[in-house]
Design a protein around this motif. Structure first.
Motif, PDB file in Angstrom:
ATOM      1  N   VAL A  49       0.840  -1.196   0.000  1.00 37.12           N
ATOM      2  CA  VAL A  49       0.000   0.000   0.000  1.00 37.12           C
ATOM      3  C   VAL A  49       0.875   1.246   0.000  1.00 37.12           C
ATOM      4  O   VAL A  49       1.907   1.291   0.671  1.00 37.12           O
ATOM      5  N   TRP A 100      -3.930   0.848  -3.420  1.00 36.79           N
ATOM      6  CA  TRP A 100      -3.884  -0.587  -3.148  1.00 36.79           C
ATOM      7  C   TRP A 100      -3.216  -1.218  -4.359  1.00 36.79           C
ATOM      8  O   TRP A 100      -3.795  -1.269  -5.448  1.00 36.79           O
ATOM      9  N   SER A 104      -2.162  -6.488  -2.579  1.00 35.49           N
ATOM     10  CA  SER A 104      -2.795  -5.933  -1.372  1.00 35.49           C
ATOM     11  C   SER A 104      -4.236  -6.405  -1.249  1.00 35.49           C
ATOM     12  O   SER A 104      -4.937  -6.623  -2.241  1.00 35.49           O
ATOM     13  N   GLY A 138      -9.640  -6.100  -6.189  1.00 33.77           N
ATOM     14  CA  GLY A 138      -9.891  -4.932  -5.358  1.00 33.77           C
ATOM     15  C   GLY A 138     -11.351  -4.541  -5.203  1.00 33.77           C
ATOM     16  O   GLY A 138     -11.645  -3.367  -4.964  1.00 33.77           O
TER      17      GLY A 138
END
Length: 413
Positions: A49, A100, A104, A138
């Motif tokens: 991040v 992100w 992540s 994500g």
């Protein structure tokens, strides 16, 4: 700093504790925040991040870059107060930009799930780029209620309670870089972030007088804040950002190149805090930048404004407009690249490829972008010098009209 207009949100009910606000931010605002983040971001609070907080901007000589956030914070607070019927009851606890990156993710949780996070009452997340186009994975998912899944679309915002009524997760990002603006709101004034921001702003060379020339030059934080660790490797975020855009950091002169070529292995990263140039292939831009962040801001600004720059160039070619470029020499040299440690392959894997990067650039456009960036920064500094006395007097950061005379306001905003 244009922001898309939004209809007043409906009122929340016990079974309706989140709200999606399509088109909350304009495309230009998303691009401006992307510029700020990609030129100022540091290693984040979680693996894979990158984050940019408002205190970080203030502490690194970029306090003027807070201004694009101010109207957004107010509109989001208004939306949260209206939807959750808590008028004039909220303070902004945190405002930050977050990438992100590949790898992540975060598992099921609520945003107040730690003892030191109990003050958080509400969350707002604004998406700055698009799922499927700019990154993959994500997705934001909620354990209960609707919407159960939020697919990030640039400009959309989602607001929700920070408690266990909104237990959520974010799927792993499998490609690219997912960009968000995240705010948390609290009812506890002792966690209001504004006093801390104002303290930073009042201490970082800002005054009530017009800003000094070049006072908008960014000042790098400690080098370890820019080191992105991944497994047993890593890279400096500043080097990675500039490299992905096809540039490299170069010595400020041939003499500097000779002197740095023999620098100790643990020293080269310190060169990023010193004067340098940028290059592309065998071309070296003649402008000497104060440090790597100065150069990175100009390059990121160039890519933010690339469509506008190309349009102006085409108009000039067609004879309908004349653009006067400052004279900055571009020379050819292949021996000036700084000996900086950076795993460029890993950086490419983590950040992915930027969709707006051309293989060929127009150096005249870079020169014009430099002048435009200076004007943009000077104007923000000018506005900040007008706003700051009012903010300090009220102890809070709020929208002011820069065309109105500076005055000390009463309590509240």
């Amino acid at each position: 700093m244009a922001i898309a207009a939004a209809s007043p949100p409906p009122t929340a009910t016990e079974d309706n504790v989140r709200l999606l606000l399509p088109g909350f931010l304009s495309p230009e605002t998303c691009k401006e925040l992307e510029f700020v983040h990609r030129s100022c971001g540091t290693a984040g609070y979680r693996p894979s991040v990158v984050s940019t907080s408002l205190p970080h901007l203030a502490a690194t000589g970029c306090g003027h870059l807070l201004l694009p956030f101010v109207p957004i914070r107010e509109r989001l607070r208004d939306a949260v107060e209206s939807f959750f019927s808590c008028h004039f009851d909220l303070f902004v606890e945190f405002t930050g930009l977050v990438s992100w990156c590949k790898g992540s993710s975060i598992g099921w949780h609520s945003d107040d799930n730690k003892p030191y996070l109990r003050q958080r009452a509400f969350t707002a997340v604004c998406y700055l780029n698009n799922h499927g186009k700019d990154f993959k994975g994500g997705l934001l998912k909620f354990q209960d209620g609707e919407p159960s899944t939020v697919i990030p679309v640039a400009g959309d915002a989602v607001i929700y309670t920070a408690d266990n009524r909104n237990v959520h997760c974010v799927d792993e990002v499998t490609e690219g870089e997912r960009l968000t603006l995240t705010l948390w709101f609290t009812r506890d004034s002792s966690f209001d972030e504004d006093p801390k921001l104002l303290s930073f702003l009042s201490q970082t060379s800002l005054s009530y007088e017009p800003a000094d020339q070049n006072s908008y030059i960014p000042l790098p934080a400690s080098d370890n804040m820019y080191w992105f660790s991944y497994d047993q490797s890593g890279f400096d975020i500043r080097c990675a950002r500039i490299h992905i855009l096809g540039f490299s950091f170069r010595a400020s002169s041939d003499e500097d190149s000779k002197s740095t070529s023999g620098a100790p292995a643990d020293d080269p990263i310190e060169l990023l805090g010193k004067p340098l140039r940028i290059g592309r292939a065998d071309d070296v831009f003649g402008k000497i930048f104060a440090n790597s962040l100065h150069a990175l801001q100009v390059v990121q600004f160039y890519y933010w404004k690339a469509p506008e720059l190309a349009a102006r160039r085409n108009q000039t070619t067609g004879g309908s407009e004349t653009v006067c470029y400052p004279t900055i020499q571009v020379q050819q040299s292949s021996g000036m690249e700084l000996p900086l440690p950076c795993n460029h392959g890993l950086a490419q894997t983590i950040f992915g490829s930027y969709s707006n990067v051309d293989s060929v650039i127009e150096w005249d456009d870079v020169v014009l972008a430099l002048a435009m960036w200076e004007n943009y920064s000077e104007e923000l500094k000018r506005k900040l010098s007008i706003f700051l006395p009012n903010w300090l007097s009220n102890g809070t950061i709020f929208v002011l009209d820069p065309s109105e005379p500076t005055q000390v306001c009463g309590e509240g905003n």
